[in-house]
Write a protein that holds these residues in place. Structure first.
Motif, PDB file in Angstrom:
ATOM      1  N   ASP A   1       0.830  -1.213   0.000  1.00  0.00           N
ATOM      2  CA  ASP A   1       0.000   0.000   0.000  1.00  0.00           C
ATOM      3  C   ASP A   1       0.860   1.256   0.000  1.00  0.00           C
ATOM      4  O   ASP A   1       0.521   2.252  -0.649  1.00  0.00           O
ATOM      5  CB  ASP A   1      -0.952  -0.003   1.190  1.00  0.00           C
ATOM      6  N   HIS A   2       1.975   1.220   0.708  1.00  0.00           N
ATOM      7  CA  HIS A   2       2.906   2.357   0.728  1.00  0.00           C
ATOM      8  C   HIS A   2       3.356   2.696  -0.694  1.00  0.00           C
ATOM      9  O   HIS A   2       3.335   3.865  -1.094  1.00  0.00           O
ATOM     10  CB  HIS A   2       4.118   2.008   1.609  1.00  0.00           C
ATOM     11  N   TYR A   3       3.745   1.677  -1.451  1.00  0.00           N
ATOM     12  CA  TYR A   3       4.221   1.924  -2.816  1.00  0.00           C
ATOM     13  C   TYR A   3       3.081   2.268  -3.769  1.00  0.00           C
ATOM     14  O   TYR A   3       3.271   3.049  -4.699  1.00  0.00           O
ATOM     15  CB  TYR A   3       5.051   0.745  -3.321  1.00  0.00           C
ATOM     16  N   PHE A   4       1.891   1.718  -3.543  1.00  0.00           N
ATOM     17  CA  PHE A   4       0.718   2.116  -4.342  1.00  0.00           C
ATOM     18  C   PHE A   4       0.456   3.604  -4.157  1.00  0.00           C
ATOM     19  O   PHE A   4       0.250   4.331  -5.128  1.00  0.00           O
ATOM     20  CB  PHE A   4      -0.537   1.341  -3.924  1.00  0.00           C
ATOM     21  N   GLU A   5       0.448   4.042  -2.906  1.00  0.00           N
ATOM     22  CA  GLU A   5       0.138   5.445  -2.600  1.00  0.00           C
ATOM     23  C   GLU A   5       1.149   6.407  -3.210  1.00  0.00           C
ATOM     24  O   GLU A   5       0.812   7.528  -3.561  1.00  0.00           O
ATOM     25  CB  GLU A   5       0.088   5.647  -1.085  1.00  0.00           C
ATOM     26  N   ARG A   6       2.378   5.966  -3.322  1.00  0.00           N
ATOM     27  CA  ARG A   6       3.436   6.828  -3.855  1.00  0.00           C
ATOM     28  C   ARG A   6       3.688   6.598  -5.344  1.00  0.00           C
ATOM     29  O   ARG A   6       4.560   7.217  -5.930  1.00  0.00           O
ATOM     30  CB  ARG A   6       4.719   6.618  -3.058  1.00  0.00           C
ATOM     31  N   ASN A   7       2.943   5.671  -5.932  1.00  0.00           N
ATOM     32  CA  ASN A   7       3.051   5.348  -7.350  1.00  0.00           C
ATOM     33  C   ASN A   7       4.478   4.951  -7.731  1.00  0.00           C
ATOM     34  O   ASN A   7       4.978   5.321  -8.788  1.00  0.00           O
ATOM     35  CB  ASN A   7       2.538   6.502  -8.217  1.00  0.00           C
TER      36      ASN A   7
ATOM     37  N   LYS B   1      -3.847  -7.713  -4.606  1.00  0.00           N
ATOM     38  CA  LYS B   1      -2.864  -6.636  -4.787  1.00  0.00           C
ATOM     39  C   LYS B   1      -2.124  -6.832  -6.119  1.00  0.00           C
ATOM     40  O   LYS B   1      -1.834  -5.871  -6.826  1.00  0.00           O
ATOM     41  CB  LYS B   1      -1.860  -6.608  -3.631  1.00  0.00           C
TER      42      LYS B   1
END
Length: 98
Positions: free
Chosen positions: A39-45, A70
């Protein structure tokens, strides 16, 4: 006064994950930790690290449906719609009520 509950020190978790990748090691993360990392990397694209996190999660927790969800989301971001849809259809057969 309410604070948002975070079960993990996300910053520390990300540092640990990135150190593992940098050193080409394998450290065990439970499913919830991987969800937070992904989720951290999703949020930061951050697609490259997102892809790496999903790959490690799939390796350590191959039967977990949340990890597969995911992965399907990552495939959609990458424009791999048919593969994402097939994965979602497969998951629906495994857990039709979910």
């Amino acid at each position: 006064m309410t604070e948002e509950f975070q079960p993990y020190d996300t910053e520390g978790l990300i540092e640990r994950f990135e150190e593992m990748v940098k050193k080409d090691e394998t450290i065990f993360f439970d499913v919830d930790q991987f969800e937070a990392i992904i989720d951290h990397y999703f949020e930061r694209n951050e697609i490259n690290m997102l892809s790496t996190a999903v790959a490690f999660a799939m390796e350590q927790h191959p039967a977990n449906t949340m990890v597969h969800l995911k992965r399907a989301r990552l495939l959609m971001i990458q424009g791999k719609y048919k593969r994402a849809l097939k994965l979602l259809n497969d998951l629906e057969e495994i857990e039709p009520a979910n």
